[in-house]
Design an enzyme around this catalytic site. Sequence first.
Site, PDB file in Angstrom:
ATOM      1  N   ASP A  44      -1.079 -12.390   1.817  1.00  0.00           N
ATOM      2  CA  ASP A  44      -1.703 -11.372   2.661  1.00  0.00           C
ATOM      3  C   ASP A  44      -1.954 -12.079   3.996  1.00  0.00           C
ATOM      4  OD1 ASP A  44      -3.091  -9.331   3.777  1.00  0.00           O
ATOM      5  OD2 ASP A  44      -4.534  -9.077   2.147  1.00  0.00           O
ATOM      6  N   HIS A  59       0.882  -1.175   0.000  1.00  0.00           N
ATOM      7  CA  HIS A  59       0.000   0.000   0.000  1.00  0.00           C
ATOM      8  C   HIS A  59       0.915   1.219   0.000  1.00  0.00           C
ATOM      9  CE1 HIS A  59      -2.562  -2.941   2.174  1.00  0.00           C
ATOM     10  NE2 HIS A  59      -3.608  -2.238   1.782  1.00  0.00           N
ATOM     11  N   ASP A  71     -11.036 -11.539  10.062  1.00  0.00           N
ATOM     12  CA  ASP A  71      -9.997 -11.755   9.070  1.00  0.00           C
ATOM     13  C   ASP A  71      -8.676 -12.003   9.804  1.00  0.00           C
ATOM     14  OD1 ASP A  71      -8.879 -11.764   6.552  1.00  0.00           O
ATOM     15  OD2 ASP A  71      -9.006  -9.606   6.227  1.00  0.00           O
TER      16      ASP A  71
END
Length: 434
Positions: free
Chosen positions: A337, A99, A305
């Site tokens: 991830d 990011h 998550d």
Amino acid sequence: MSFPQIPKIEYKGPESTDPLSYRFYNKSEIIMGKTMEEWCRFSLCSWHTFRGKGADPFGFPTMKRHFDDESDSMENAKRRIDAMFEMLVKLDIGYYTFHDRDVSPEGSTLEESNKMLDEIVDYLAEKQKETGVKLLWATQNLFSHPRYMNGGATNPDATTFAYACTQAKKVIEINHKLGGENVVYWGGREGYQSVLNTDVKREMDHMAAFFRMCRDYRDKIGSTAQLLIEPKPREPTKHQYDYDAQTVIGFLCTYGLQGDFKVNIEPNHTTLAGHDYEHDILVASKLGFLGSIDCNSGDPLLGWDTDMFCTDIKKTTLVMKIVIEQGGLHAGGLNFDCKVRRESTEDRDLFIGHIGGIDNFARGLRNAAKIIQDNVIDNMVKERYATFDEGFGKTVEEGTATLESAAAFAVKAGEPEQKSGRQEEYEMILNRYV
Ligand code: XLS
Ligand code: NI
Ligand code: NI
């Protein structure tokens, strides 16, 4: 050196008991016409691995990294990048993802943030050149800063929308500069907490406008990066517009964007949406929308998550079967991830997590290739649909059947014969391979 105690990780074969070795991932071995490296296209993510420190909603960070002085300085950002590339080389992973705000600090103005980001991008470019590692995708963080508390592209305030666009514009540029093969859009705050204060239709229209603007700008600057939307049903927002693969595909078709975007599927998001692990990968692939995979896994007892490395061979086998059936991931990859647990505080744990993940997908690939080559399951499935291969069934698939022709056929054919779904037998066969 950031990890002096960690050697380069080598393939040592299935008998190896060395945790710092690969047992199944033999990068240049050919499986069904491609190397394992080409099938898997593994990628490491900068946010969990280099910014995650074990904080959770109830507890402070637990991990100290000696290459990170925890300051927001540019020197510190570069030190983390050095550590990341050392890890990429030691693990022999060919791609990475980031990011904007996890590789580079946020300044006090947009201009200042962009200036710092430019300097970091030059640094990343040098590192890529030095190591041969490539960028799988870049993305923009439109969810951490308080300005985005009501969303980025779906924010009710147009100035915030413009701010989000500015970050997205910059990411398309830097991704192009770094040769990134995709750009990802994950809308963690694109959704609503309460229907009372939300104009859902306008927000979805704005989101479509945002995606259109991103596509147009990508084309304008001559980038060919594949654009990917990453579905997730909730967390942090209660209801997110990109709920799951089928919802995103429906959204893209509604707004005429189906030719411009594919999806990046994260199985932990799929299970949060109430589906089986492989469901979104399967649906997206069969409808021609599977672009890339964030190959993590959740914990069935924790409803969020958890971003764990996948240790379930059955799941990786099913996923890699789908990947083989669509001829590979093309511009996409298997992006970790994933994060280690907050109790796993040593640098070594970071390596072990990735090695385990890589080996489980590599083993899944080997299993899937055997399943496909033996053709037992696929033949059974084909047989299950055999009545659509001829006669009336065939006209349905060709699009020439009508309700009248169906009625005429049904009357003549009489009561359909009962046929077993044989699920237990399928499950037994799958277990032969894992
Ligand atoms: C969060 C998402 C995020 C995206 C990139 O749940 O998985 O990490 O992959 O913004
Ligand atoms: Ni993700
Ligand atoms: Ni996620």
